[in-house]
Design an enzyme around this catalytic site. Sequence first.
Site, short mmCIF file in Angstrom:
data_model
loop_
_atom_site.label_atom_id
_atom_site.label_comp_id
_atom_site.label_asym_id
_atom_site.label_seq_id
_atom_site.Cartn_x
_atom_site.Cartn_y
_atom_site.Cartn_z
N ASP A 1 7.73 -2.39 -35.70
CA ASP A 1 7.30 -3.78 -35.88
C ASP A 1 5.95 -4.00 -35.20
O ASP A 1 5.72 -3.52 -34.10
CB ASP A 1 8.37 -4.69 -35.26
CG ASP A 1 8.08 -6.16 -35.46
OD1 ASP A 1 8.01 -6.58 -36.62
OD2 ASP A 1 7.92 -6.88 -34.46
N GLU B 1 4.32 -1.07 -39.54
CA GLU B 1 3.89 -2.36 -40.10
C GLU B 1 2.40 -2.49 -39.82
O GLU B 1 2.00 -2.91 -38.74
CB GLU B 1 4.67 -3.52 -39.48
CG GLU B 1 4.38 -4.82 -40.23
CD GLU B 1 4.78 -6.09 -39.49
OE1 GLU B 1 4.78 -7.15 -40.13
OE2 GLU B 1 5.05 -6.04 -38.28
C1 BGC Z 1 8.11 -9.38 -38.48
C2 BGC Z 1 8.27 -10.86 -38.39
C3 BGC Z 1 8.42 -11.26 -36.94
C4 BGC Z 1 7.28 -10.67 -36.11
C5 BGC Z 1 7.51 -10.80 -34.65
C6 BGC Z 1 6.84 -9.17 -37.73
O1 BGC Z 1 6.08 -8.20 -37.99
O2 BGC Z 1 8.02 -8.93 -39.79
O3 BGC Z 1 9.32 -11.32 -39.16
O4 BGC Z 1 8.38 -12.65 -36.82
O5 BGC Z 1 7.11 -9.33 -36.38
O6 BGC Z 1 8.40 -9.83 -34.22
#
Ligand code: BGC
Length: 544
Positions: free
Chosen positions: A202, A242
């Site tokens: 993430d 991500e």
């Molecule tokens: C997730 C989100 C989240 C954020 C904070 C992002 O990259 O996809 O849904 O709110 O990370 O953790």
Amino acid sequence: MRPLWYRNAVIYQIDPSLFRDASGDGYGDLRGITERLDYIRGLGATAIWLMPFYQSPFDDAGYDVSDHLQVDPRFGDLADVVALMEKAEELGIHVIIELVVQHTSSAHRWFQEARRDRDSPYRDYYLWTDQPHDEPHDEIRPIFPTVEDSIWSWDEEAGQYYRHLFYSHEPDLNLQNPRVLHEIERIMSFWLRLGVSGFRVDAAVHMVRQAGGGDLAQGFWLLEHMRDFVTLRRPETVLIGEIDADPEHYLEYFGDEGDRVTLLLNFWLNNYLFLALARRSAEPLCRALAAQPLPPGHTQYAVWMRNHDELSLDRLEPHERDEVMATFAPDESMRAYDRGIRRRLAPMLEGDARRLAATHALLFSLPGTPIVRYGEEIGMGDDLSRPERLAVRTPMQWSNEHNAGFSCAASERLAAPLVAEGPFAFDRVNVYAQTTRDDSLLAHTGNMIRTRIGLREIGGGRHATLEVGDPGVFAIRHDNDSTVLMLTNLTDRETVVQILDEDLQEMVDVLANCDYERPEGSPLRIRLTAYGYRWLRRKQQFFG
Ligand code: BGC
């Protein structure tokens, strides 16, 4: 060498709180997912990506983790994780989970200890300042600008400001602190032992920058370290990054040797896919593909249409972004955070079944590992009466029965309200209704997924887009021993395209939106209905 499982995988993304409630408390849970793994297998998907199910106050759908090693009671317990892993293994499904370590919840014990005592070893787990200052990089700014106006918040107990790129209840971790790194290793080991096949990392871009002390270029060691760590324990572990960045930076995230992330969530291609849909033209996608690098070594892209967040259009030029916005989010209520669209795909395409199927076919024709978010396979809608990203986070629609078959709890106790009205209401759009119809979106997407899994040309092969004489048709070939040619008509008019490549004259259909006559002539002429799609393979594959 053993084939790499993720090369030709299709990943199904699940929000545990919204998929299926087995306990009857109104929240989806792990047992519910386990019970529906056979549905996912039937669809053809070979991996699942579970969104966070860890202990959490749940102020950011579980991305606000308060203990990475515990299952939040609303989802079950560790034994339920084990049961899920066993069932997944039996069905040959890989399980990917979230690694959310850019920040924690402010309820995390680390933060509680940190704020209490300046001398606590936990103090340095986070980023503090006496005086909020301007950051050297303009990327370091609130990620939800309409919700938070600063990345610094005052903490009375700590007597200092702490940094948070996301919400103020999500303090950023200090990734330069070796103790924090050790905690991340503990988390990865723990879940790897339980049998997961990978992690979605993430907020990976922000993590890298934090690891470099604010300097992105200095922070890539973190991804290499994580890659090394998981490879030693389980060589086929994937790290899905991500990474919402411009493509000229992708190689930095893959690493020259492919020794950083395994799969890169390709936001660039995702944005251009929507521009192509908005313009009904193949050109934006061809341009985007040409501008992105080939993933090195064993790495690969991951591609999708819609995820659980807003469709952020940051990768487009301003005029292109305006165009996509005007086409797919004409109303202000359909937008979020001054940058994205908070709608699901089906409402954006006005529920047009043919166009939806074609768009799936288009996605599956792209190079990379496709991800399908729960509900996309049946064309679920959204709920714009809910705030921000919650619009696209509604319960899975299994049937037209009580609570859409999602839960037997009283309707007012559900994790989120059902879509109960309008063209996407659960009594119209649901798995059961589509299972019994072989012309349903579910039938089409299932066929596509199962066919796609068998096309070895795509996974590790080369690809090239083709000029076919109609700007509304996206055509791509994938080569790996054999060749597959995939065509999608993005327009609502029938067309006949021409394939000029001399080595592509002997092709037969393996999947199409309807029965077509065999392609003929020289050059080869291929007919496509309005929103038609055809996947063709070399004839020798079948008759040679
Ligand atoms: C997730 C989100 C989240 C954020 C904070 C992002 O990259 O996809 O849904 O709110 O990370 O953790």
